[in-house]
Design a protein around this motif. Sequence first.
Motif, PDB file in Angstrom:
ATOM      1  N   THR A  66       0.612   5.969  -0.248  1.00 53.75           N
ATOM      2  CA  THR A  66      -0.155   7.201  -0.385  1.00 53.75           C
ATOM      3  C   THR A  66       0.445   8.002  -1.522  1.00 53.75           C
ATOM      4  OG1 THR A  66      -0.751   7.267   1.949  1.00 53.75           O
ATOM      5  CG2 THR A  66      -0.859   9.355   0.750  1.00 53.75           C
ATOM      6  N   CYS A 124       8.228   9.995   2.273  1.00 52.39           N
ATOM      7  CA  CYS A 124       7.682  10.446   0.995  1.00 52.39           C
ATOM      8  C   CYS A 124       8.844  10.809   0.073  1.00 52.39           C
ATOM      9  CB  CYS A 124       6.807  11.680   1.188  1.00 52.39           C
ATOM     10  SG  CYS A 124       5.284  11.377   2.091  1.00 52.39           S
ATOM     11  N   GLN A 159     -12.296  13.935   3.824  1.00 49.39           N
ATOM     12  CA  GLN A 159     -11.937  12.539   3.545  1.00 49.39           C
ATOM     13  C   GLN A 159     -13.158  11.775   3.062  1.00 49.39           C
ATOM     14  OE1 GLN A 159     -10.036  10.462   6.756  1.00 49.39           O
ATOM     15  NE2 GLN A 159      -8.993  12.273   7.492  1.00 49.39           N
ATOM     16  N   SER A 210       0.853  -1.180   0.000  1.00 49.58           N
ATOM     17  CA  SER A 210       0.000   0.000   0.000  1.00 49.58           C
ATOM     18  C   SER A 210       0.895   1.238   0.000  1.00 49.58           C
ATOM     19  CB  SER A 210      -0.927   0.005   1.215  1.00 49.58           C
ATOM     20  OG  SER A 210      -0.166   0.031   2.399  1.00 49.58           O
ATOM     21  N   ALA A 236       0.567  11.664  -3.096  1.00 48.72           N
ATOM     22  CA  ALA A 236       0.302  13.029  -2.635  1.00 48.72           C
ATOM     23  C   ALA A 236       0.738  14.028  -3.702  1.00 48.72           C
ATOM     24  CB  ALA A 236       1.064  13.286  -1.332  1.00 48.72           C
ATOM     25  N   GLN A 259      -4.353  13.949  -1.242  1.00 46.78           N
ATOM     26  CA  GLN A 259      -3.730  12.656  -0.972  1.00 46.78           C
ATOM     27  C   GLN A 259      -4.709  11.533  -1.294  1.00 46.78           C
ATOM     28  OE1 GLN A 259      -2.590  12.679   3.163  1.00 46.78           O
ATOM     29  NE2 GLN A 259      -0.904  14.096   2.807  1.00 46.78           N
ATOM     30  N   GLU A 260      -4.155  10.429  -1.772  1.00 42.15           N
ATOM     31  CA  GLU A 260      -4.942   9.225  -2.021  1.00 42.15           C
ATOM     32  C   GLU A 260      -4.199   8.025  -1.456  1.00 42.15           C
ATOM     33  OE1 GLU A 260      -7.102  10.440  -6.223  1.00 42.15           O
ATOM     34  OE2 GLU A 260      -5.378   9.093  -6.260  1.00 42.15           O
ATOM     35  N   ASP A 261      -4.905   7.171  -0.750  1.00 40.95           N
ATOM     36  CA  ASP A 261      -4.343   5.928  -0.242  1.00 40.95           C
ATOM     37  C   ASP A 261      -4.697   4.810  -1.209  1.00 40.95           C
ATOM     38  OD1 ASP A 261      -3.448   7.291   2.021  1.00 40.95           O
ATOM     39  OD2 ASP A 261      -5.256   6.820   3.148  1.00 40.95           O
TER      40      ASP A 261
END
Length: 136
Positions: free
Chosen positions: A32, A113, A83, A30, A34, A45-47
Amino acid sequence: MAAAAAQRGRRGVSLCLASAGVVKTLALASFTLAWTHSIEQTAWQEDWRVTKQGLELVQARVKGAGAGMEPPPEARLVGGWFQWSPPRNRLREVVLGNSGLAGEWRLCSADACRTLSEIIGHDIGPHPTTMSACSE
């Protein structure tokens, strides 16, 4: 470290990034993604989850609202971020463009990051980057 290796061996998939003729494989289950919105200059941001069936968007967050980045009605304000959990459709690949107006995409994992240029190993400039799930 051993747990991460065991998880990679069990899963058999990694994240592949391809840009300007370079392909990098990252052993991530997984991550993120950004970036800064090019017009509003607001954080987004997206997970994501990497699966054998493709990339799955788990949650999205935006630090405000504006042109082209309105949160959906189901979004909730949590810690200054709107969110929400989008429908979980798995995508074979995701192509990221770079307008040059808002800095670079950043990929975040448990470690830190990094910009896509740092990961790819050279300035990607205006070249698109393709993310996909790939076999180890």
